[in-house]
Design a protein around this motif. Structure first.
Motif, mmCIF file in Angstrom:
data_model
loop_
_atom_site.group_PDB
_atom_site.id
_atom_site.type_symbol
_atom_site.label_atom_id
_atom_site.label_comp_id
_atom_site.label_asym_id
_atom_site.label_seq_id
_atom_site.Cartn_x
_atom_site.Cartn_y
_atom_site.Cartn_z
ATOM 1 N N THR A 1 0.809 -1.217 0.000
ATOM 2 C CA THR A 1 0.000 0.000 0.000
ATOM 3 C C THR A 1 0.843 1.269 0.000
ATOM 4 O OG1 THR A 1 -0.169 -0.126 2.412
ATOM 5 C CG2 THR A 1 -1.955 -1.106 1.114
ATOM 6 N N SER A 2 2.014 1.226 0.614
ATOM 7 C CA SER A 2 2.852 2.425 0.616
ATOM 8 C C SER A 2 3.931 2.309 -0.455
ATOM 9 C CB SER A 2 3.491 2.611 1.992
ATOM 10 O OG SER A 2 4.363 1.532 2.263
ATOM 11 N N GLU A 3 4.282 3.427 -1.015
ATOM 12 C CA GLU A 3 5.307 3.419 -2.059
ATOM 13 C C GLU A 3 6.684 3.508 -1.421
ATOM 14 O OE1 GLU A 3 4.905 5.825 -5.461
ATOM 15 O OE2 GLU A 3 2.721 5.716 -5.436
ATOM 16 N N ARG A 4 7.587 2.692 -1.929
ATOM 17 C CA ARG A 4 8.960 2.702 -1.441
ATOM 18 C C ARG A 4 9.845 3.352 -2.475
ATOM 19 N NH1 ARG A 4 10.565 -3.289 0.080
ATOM 20 N NH2 ARG A 4 11.149 -3.110 -2.079
ATOM 21 N N LYS A 5 10.955 3.855 -1.984
ATOM 22 C CA LYS A 5 11.956 4.386 -2.900
ATOM 23 C C LYS A 5 12.699 3.207 -3.510
ATOM 24 C CE LYS A 5 12.688 8.741 -0.567
ATOM 25 N NZ LYS A 5 13.649 9.616 0.068
ATOM 26 N N PRO A 6 13.085 3.299 -4.756
ATOM 27 C CA PRO A 6 13.806 2.193 -5.364
ATOM 28 C C PRO A 6 15.138 1.946 -4.645
ATOM 29 C CG PRO A 6 13.386 3.946 -6.955
ATOM 30 C CD PRO A 6 12.847 4.398 -5.655
ATOM 31 N N ASP A 7 15.453 0.698 -4.423
ATOM 32 C CA ASP A 7 16.666 0.319 -3.718
ATOM 33 C C ASP A 7 17.712 -0.141 -4.728
ATOM 34 O OD1 ASP A 7 18.503 -0.267 -1.800
ATOM 35 O OD2 ASP A 7 17.544 -2.122 -1.151
ATOM 36 N N TRP A 8 18.623 0.772 -5.077
ATOM 37 C CA TRP A 8 19.679 0.480 -6.040
ATOM 38 C C TRP A 8 21.024 0.223 -5.344
ATOM 39 C CZ3 TRP A 8 18.447 -0.245 -11.022
ATOM 40 C CH2 TRP A 8 17.230 0.251 -11.452
ATOM 41 N N SER A 9 21.013 0.125 -4.021
ATOM 42 C CA SER A 9 22.273 0.027 -3.281
ATOM 43 C C SER A 9 23.091 -1.202 -3.683
ATOM 44 C CB SER A 9 22.023 0.023 -1.781
ATOM 45 O OG SER A 9 21.219 -1.090 -1.433
ATOM 46 N N ALA A 10 22.468 -2.303 -3.933
ATOM 47 C CA ALA A 10 23.210 -3.509 -4.335
ATOM 48 C C ALA A 10 23.865 -3.300 -5.694
ATOM 49 C CB ALA A 10 22.296 -4.711 -4.360
ATOM 50 N N LEU A 11 23.208 -2.616 -6.589
ATOM 51 C CA LEU A 11 23.790 -2.367 -7.902
ATOM 52 C C LEU A 11 24.876 -1.297 -7.841
ATOM 53 C CD1 LEU A 11 20.608 -2.483 -10.156
ATOM 54 C CD2 LEU A 11 22.396 -4.201 -9.962
ATOM 55 N N ASP A 12 24.718 -0.353 -6.920
ATOM 56 C CA ASP A 12 25.739 0.679 -6.776
ATOM 57 C C ASP A 12 27.072 0.100 -6.292
ATOM 58 O OD1 ASP A 12 24.035 2.647 -7.635
ATOM 59 O OD2 ASP A 12 23.393 3.182 -5.602
ATOM 60 N N LYS A 13 27.033 -1.011 -5.592
ATOM 61 C CA LYS A 13 28.247 -1.639 -5.069
ATOM 62 C C LYS A 13 29.019 -2.419 -6.131
ATOM 63 C CE LYS A 13 26.271 -2.123 -0.468
ATOM 64 N NZ LYS A 13 25.768 -3.074 0.511
ATOM 65 N N LEU A 14 28.379 -2.678 -7.265
ATOM 66 C CA LEU A 14 29.063 -3.418 -8.332
ATOM 67 C C LEU A 14 30.196 -2.587 -8.927
ATOM 68 C CD1 LEU A 14 26.164 -5.065 -10.354
ATOM 69 C CD2 LEU A 14 27.863 -6.212 -8.941
ATOM 70 N N LYS A 15 31.292 -3.242 -9.189
ATOM 71 C CA LYS A 15 32.402 -2.566 -9.813
ATOM 72 C C LYS A 15 32.564 -3.145 -11.209
ATOM 73 C CE LYS A 15 34.664 -1.628 -5.488
ATOM 74 N NZ LYS A 15 35.846 -1.759 -4.664
ATOM 75 N N LEU A 16 32.124 -2.401 -12.160
ATOM 76 C CA LEU A 16 32.177 -2.839 -13.547
ATOM 77 C C LEU A 16 33.360 -2.224 -14.249
ATOM 78 C CD1 LEU A 16 28.409 -2.487 -14.438
ATOM 79 C CD2 LEU A 16 29.609 -4.579 -13.855
ATOM 80 N N LYS A 17 34.065 -2.996 -15.031
ATOM 81 C CA LYS A 17 35.183 -2.471 -15.808
ATOM 82 C C LYS A 17 34.654 -1.980 -17.130
ATOM 83 C CE LYS A 17 38.598 -5.507 -13.773
ATOM 84 N NZ LYS A 17 39.605 -6.522 -14.031
ATOM 85 N N ARG A 18 35.137 -0.810 -17.538
ATOM 86 C CA ARG A 18 34.683 -0.263 -18.813
ATOM 87 C C ARG A 18 35.785 -0.255 -19.806
ATOM 88 N NH1 ARG A 18 30.426 4.437 -17.483
ATOM 89 N NH2 ARG A 18 29.496 3.402 -15.789
#
Length: 148
Positions: A131-148
């Motif tokens: 019933t209540s809206e939550r903020k999107p939880d991107w913390s797990a994705l923010d911790k990823l270290k991707l090489k470019r």
């Protein structure tokens, strides 16, 4: 229902009445006829073929997909139409055509509150998260270290 071809005048014939349930084989699937099939048809012969159009109504007992309670639903075929070639001089059996249209008009997911005359007793689960809206939880994705 059998139509006797020699009893149909050139201008056509109006037939109205009741027949036994044309879909008794559905009892194994939990769908049971609770009354006769009502029909109101106009029939005629044209160019070596029989035509018929009108209304079919069949009351059946089905189970609600939400609460699993049994209820009576009337299957309505408001625009039954048939055109079939004549293969014999005497009668034409219309029951297979009735059966097909009734089966096509069965509700895929019957709900007891569909017609608005009843309130479904199915439990409605409303969790606080839903019933209540939550903020999107991107913390797990923010911790990823991707090489470019």
């Amino acid at each position: 229902m059998k139509i006797h071809l020699k009893q149909i005048p050139a201008e056509g014939l109006h037939v109205e009445g009741e027949e036994d349930c044309p879909i008794p084989e559905l009892a194994a699937d939990g769908i049971r006829c609770v009354g006769p099939l009502h029909y109101n048809l106009d029939v005629g012969i044209s160019a070596g073929a029989l035509w018929a159009n009108g209304i079919l109504k069949q009351p059946v007992e089905v189970s609600c997909v939400s609460c699993l309670e049994k209820f009576v639903h009337e299957i309505k075929v408001p625009a039954f139409a048939l055109h079939t070639e004549l293969h014999g001089p005497e009668t034409v059996e219309l029951t297979p055509f009735f059966r097909e249209d009734i089966l096509l008009n069965l509700p895929a997911y019957p709900h007891c509150d569909r017609e608005g005359g009843k309130v479904c007793k199915a439990p409605v689960s409303k969790t606080p998260e839903a019933t209540s809206e939550r903020k999107p939880d991107w913390s797990a994705l923010d911790k990823l270290k991707l090489k470019r």
